[in-house]
Structures are given as structure tokens and as C-alpha cells.
Design a protein around this motif. Structure first.
Motif, PDB file in Angstrom:
ATOM      1  N   LEU A  27      36.192  31.121   5.464  1.00  0.00           N
ATOM      2  CA  LEU A  27      36.488  31.323   6.935  1.00  0.00           C
ATOM      3  C   LEU A  27      37.613  30.396   7.167  1.00  0.00           C
ATOM      4  O   LEU A  27      37.314  29.200   6.917  1.00  0.00           O
ATOM      5  N   SER A  28      38.692  30.871   7.554  1.00  0.00           N
ATOM      6  CA  SER A  28      40.010  29.927   7.982  1.00  0.00           C
ATOM      7  C   SER A  28      40.730  30.502   9.241  1.00  0.00           C
ATOM      8  O   SER A  28      40.525  31.643   9.546  1.00  0.00           O
ATOM      9  N   GLY A  29      41.574  29.705   9.705  1.00  0.00           N
ATOM     10  CA  GLY A  29      42.374  29.835  11.060  1.00  0.00           C
ATOM     11  C   GLY A  29      42.812  28.924  11.773  1.00  0.00           C
ATOM     12  O   GLY A  29      42.331  27.751  11.743  1.00  0.00           O
ATOM     13  N   GLY A  30      43.303  29.411  12.907  1.00  0.00           N
ATOM     14  CA  GLY A  30      43.757  28.354  13.789  1.00  0.00           C
ATOM     15  C   GLY A  30      45.132  27.901  13.542  1.00  0.00           C
ATOM     16  O   GLY A  30      45.802  28.313  12.813  1.00  0.00           O
ATOM     17  N   SER A  31      45.205  26.708  14.172  1.00  0.00           N
ATOM     18  CA  SER A  31      46.631  26.031  13.813  1.00  0.00           C
ATOM     19  C   SER A  31      46.683  25.143  12.541  1.00  0.00           C
ATOM     20  O   SER A  31      47.485  24.727  11.918  1.00  0.00           O
ATOM     21  N   ARG A  32      45.244  24.691  12.009  1.00  0.00           N
ATOM     22  CA  ARG A  32      44.943  23.896  10.849  1.00  0.00           C
ATOM     23  C   ARG A  32      43.898  24.263  10.023  1.00  0.00           C
ATOM     24  O   ARG A  32      42.827  23.630  10.188  1.00  0.00           O
ATOM     25  N   PRO A  33      43.754  25.547   9.403  1.00  0.00           N
ATOM     26  CA  PRO A  33      42.907  25.828   8.385  1.00  0.00           C
ATOM     27  C   PRO A  33      42.356  24.772   7.563  1.00  0.00           C
ATOM     28  O   PRO A  33      43.258  23.724   7.137  1.00  0.00           O
ATOM     29  N   HIS A  34      41.180  24.596   7.330  1.00  0.00           N
ATOM     30  CA  HIS A  34      40.590  23.506   6.746  1.00  0.00           C
ATOM     31  C   HIS A  34      39.177  23.904   6.221  1.00  0.00           C
ATOM     32  O   HIS A  34      38.600  24.882   6.501  1.00  0.00           O
ATOM     33  N   ILE A  35      38.358  23.004   5.615  1.00  0.00           N
ATOM     34  CA  ILE A  35      37.014  23.013   5.192  1.00  0.00           C
ATOM     35  C   ILE A  35      36.563  21.965   5.816  1.00  0.00           C
ATOM     36  O   ILE A  35      36.643  20.890   5.533  1.00  0.00           O
ATOM     37  N   GLY A  36      35.763  22.438   6.835  1.00  0.00           N
ATOM     38  CA  GLY A  36      34.879  21.453   7.745  1.00  0.00           C
ATOM     39  C   GLY A  36      33.473  21.651   7.730  1.00  0.00           C
ATOM     40  O   GLY A  36      32.619  20.744   8.054  1.00  0.00           O
ATOM     41  N   CYS A  37      32.920  22.865   7.052  1.00  0.00           N
ATOM     42  CA  CYS A  37      31.650  23.026   6.726  1.00  0.00           C
ATOM     43  C   CYS A  37      31.515  24.176   5.647  1.00  0.00           C
ATOM     44  O   CYS A  37      32.170  25.054   5.389  1.00  0.00           O
ATOM     45  N   THR A  38      30.161  23.759   5.013  1.00  0.00           N
ATOM     46  CA  THR A  38      29.908  24.817   4.065  1.00  0.00           C
ATOM     47  C   THR A  38      28.242  25.031   4.637  1.00  0.00           C
ATOM     48  O   THR A  38      27.538  24.078   4.674  1.00  0.00           O
ATOM     49  N   VAL A  39      27.897  26.292   4.447  1.00  0.00           N
ATOM     50  CA  VAL A  39      26.580  26.780   4.821  1.00  0.00           C
ATOM     51  C   VAL A  39      26.037  27.728   3.830  1.00  0.00           C
ATOM     52  O   VAL A  39      26.705  28.768   3.325  1.00  0.00           O
ATOM     53  N   LEU A  40      24.739  27.335   3.277  1.00  0.00           N
ATOM     54  CA  LEU A  40      24.262  28.336   2.205  1.00  0.00           C
ATOM     55  C   LEU A  40      23.100  28.894   3.116  1.00  0.00           C
ATOM     56  O   LEU A  40      22.115  28.364   3.576  1.00  0.00           O
ATOM     57  N   ALA A  41      22.992  30.366   2.884  1.00  0.00           N
ATOM     58  CA  ALA A  41      21.865  30.894   3.834  1.00  0.00           C
ATOM     59  C   ALA A  41      21.280  31.984   2.614  1.00  0.00           C
ATOM     60  O   ALA A  41      21.647  32.476   1.789  1.00  0.00           O
ATOM     61  N   VAL A  42      20.006  32.045   2.993  1.00  0.00           N
ATOM     62  CA  VAL A  42      18.976  32.683   1.972  1.00  0.00           C
ATOM     63  C   VAL A  42      18.247  33.593   2.909  1.00  0.00           C
ATOM     64  O   VAL A  42      17.609  33.216   3.693  1.00  0.00           O
ATOM     65  N   PRO A  43      18.107  34.875   2.482  1.00  0.00           N
ATOM     66  CA  PRO A  43      17.546  35.857   3.156  1.00  0.00           C
ATOM     67  C   PRO A  43      16.091  35.833   3.393  1.00  0.00           C
ATOM     68  O   PRO A  43      15.575  35.357   2.136  1.00  0.00           O
ATOM     69  N   ARG A  44      15.298  36.116   4.271  1.00  0.00           N
ATOM     70  CA  ARG A  44      13.917  36.086   4.208  1.00  0.00           C
ATOM     71  C   ARG A  44      13.388  37.079   5.419  1.00  0.00           C
ATOM     72  O   ARG A  44      14.256  37.374   6.070  1.00  0.00           O
ATOM     73  N   PRO A  45      12.102  37.561   5.208  1.00  0.00           N
ATOM     74  CA  PRO A  45      11.541  38.450   6.169  1.00  0.00           C
ATOM     75  C   PRO A  45      11.610  37.516   7.549  1.00  0.00           C
ATOM     76  O   PRO A  45      11.546  36.497   7.706  1.00  0.00           O
ATOM     77  N   SER A  46      12.145  38.439   8.583  1.00  0.00           N
ATOM     78  CA  SER A  46      11.924  37.807  10.001  1.00  0.00           C
ATOM     79  C   SER A  46      10.847  37.080  10.321  1.00  0.00           C
ATOM     80  O   SER A  46       9.646  38.034   9.995  1.00  0.00           O
ATOM     81  N   SER A  48       9.463  37.274  13.255  1.00  0.00           N
ATOM     82  CA  SER A  48       9.006  37.949  14.312  1.00  0.00           C
ATOM     83  C   SER A  48       7.943  39.096  13.832  1.00  0.00           C
ATOM     84  O   SER A  48       7.263  39.453  14.321  1.00  0.00           O
ATOM     85  N   GLY A  49       7.892  39.169  12.428  1.00  0.00           N
ATOM     86  CA  GLY A  49       6.975  40.229  11.824  1.00  0.00           C
ATOM     87  C   GLY A  49       7.517  41.573  12.218  1.00  0.00           C
ATOM     88  O   GLY A  49       6.621  42.592  12.071  1.00  0.00           O
ATOM     89  N   ASP A  50       8.629  42.045  12.742  1.00  0.00           N
ATOM     90  CA  ASP A  50       9.158  43.189  12.808  1.00  0.00           C
ATOM     91  C   ASP A  50       9.708  43.959  11.586  1.00  0.00           C
ATOM     92  O   ASP A  50      10.174  45.086  11.870  1.00  0.00           O
ATOM     93  N   GLY A  51       9.628  43.503  10.653  1.00  0.00           N
ATOM     94  CA  GLY A  51      10.148  44.134   9.326  1.00  0.00           C
ATOM     95  C   GLY A  51      11.667  43.990   9.033  1.00  0.00           C
ATOM     96  O   GLY A  51      12.208  44.190   8.106  1.00  0.00           O
ATOM     97  N   HIS A  52      12.413  43.154  10.013  1.00  0.00           N
ATOM     98  CA  HIS A  52      13.912  42.638   9.803  1.00  0.00           C
ATOM     99  C   HIS A  52      14.096  41.682   8.803  1.00  0.00           C
ATOM    100  O   HIS A  52      13.081  41.005   8.474  1.00  0.00           O
ATOM    101  N   THR A  53      15.259  41.837   8.145  1.00  0.00           N
ATOM    102  CA  THR A  53      15.551  40.531   7.521  1.00  0.00           C
ATOM    103  C   THR A  53      16.351  39.643   8.420  1.00  0.00           C
ATOM    104  O   THR A  53      17.030  39.964   9.028  1.00  0.00           O
ATOM    105  N   SER A  54      15.909  38.125   8.005  1.00  0.00           N
ATOM    106  CA  SER A  54      16.626  37.063   8.912  1.00  0.00           C
ATOM    107  C   SER A  54      17.186  36.190   7.584  1.00  0.00           C
ATOM    108  O   SER A  54      17.459  36.677   6.615  1.00  0.00           O
TER     109      SER A  54
END
Length: 121
Positions: A27-46, A48-54
């Protein structure tokens, strides 16, 4: 897949690349694109128990940068949509960004066609 959108405060770019069964997002953009953050996301069942993935995520921030909100949002959304591990890195910089511009940026992230990309790969 590349998504780009012109915002009132600059261009937003989102590049999505499949890496085997996983996904890398830059993800980049604006007036000065850069690397300001890295996020590692792993899927799992919600919890809430509603069957959705979070997703559960881990974050690495560069000191002084505020890119976590946008990278986390996109990483978790993609992990839930794709059902795979997602790494989102990047940064969007605008001097003196306003609350309205932040809202505009977050709304633009909702336009990234994650489901379409998943089905076409």
C-alpha cells in the motif's frame, strides 16, 4: 492486481500479489510513499461464532509512523476474504492530513476489489 484511486490528498496505490497460497499487499501513496508499517494477518473463525472468517494480526511499526490503521485494516480484510496469510506493508503520507481526508482514505480501501481478485486467481 493493482488498484489505484485519486483522492483529494493524493494517489492511493494498492498492489496485491499472490505468493503461493499466501498474499503480499503493498500500500502506498500520498505525497511521500514509504514503508511505515508491516502487518501479518492470519485468518481464523470469527469469535462471534456466526460462521464468518476473521483474522488475527501482528504489527511492526516504524517509530513515529501512523500507517498501522490502514495496513491492519487491509491485511485483516484480505485474510478473511482470501482465507490465507496476508502480509501488508506500506505507508501513505500527507502533511497535515485532515480527519475528512483520513475518512476518504479509509473509504477508498473499501473499494479495493478483494473478492474479485480472489475468484479470478
Amino acid at each position: 492486481m493493482t488498484f489505484q484511486k485519486e483522492l483529494s490528498c493524493g494517489m492511493l496505490y494498492v498492489n496485491i500479489l499472490r505468493v503461493g497460497e499466501d498474499c503480499q499487499i503493498l500500500l502506498s501513496g500520498g505525497s511521500r510513499p514509504h514503508i511505515g508499517c508491516t502487518v501479518l494477518a492470519v485468518p481464523r473463525p470469527s469469535l462471534s461464532g456466526d460462521g464468518h472468517t476473521s483474522a488475527t494480526s501482528s504489527v511492526l511499526n516504524v517509530t513515529g509512523h501512523k500507517d498501522e490503521a490502514i495496513c491492519r485494516y487491509l491485511a485483516e480484510k484480505a485474510a478473511a476474504a482470501y482465507g490465507c496469510i496476508v502480509c501488508c506493508s506500506g505507508g501513505f503520507h500527507v502533511d497535515h492530513i485532515t480527519e475528512d481526508q483520513i475518512c476518504e482514505l479509509m473509504s477508498a480501501l473499501d473499494e479495493v476489489p478483494l473478492e474479485t481478485y480472489q475468484k479470478s486467481q
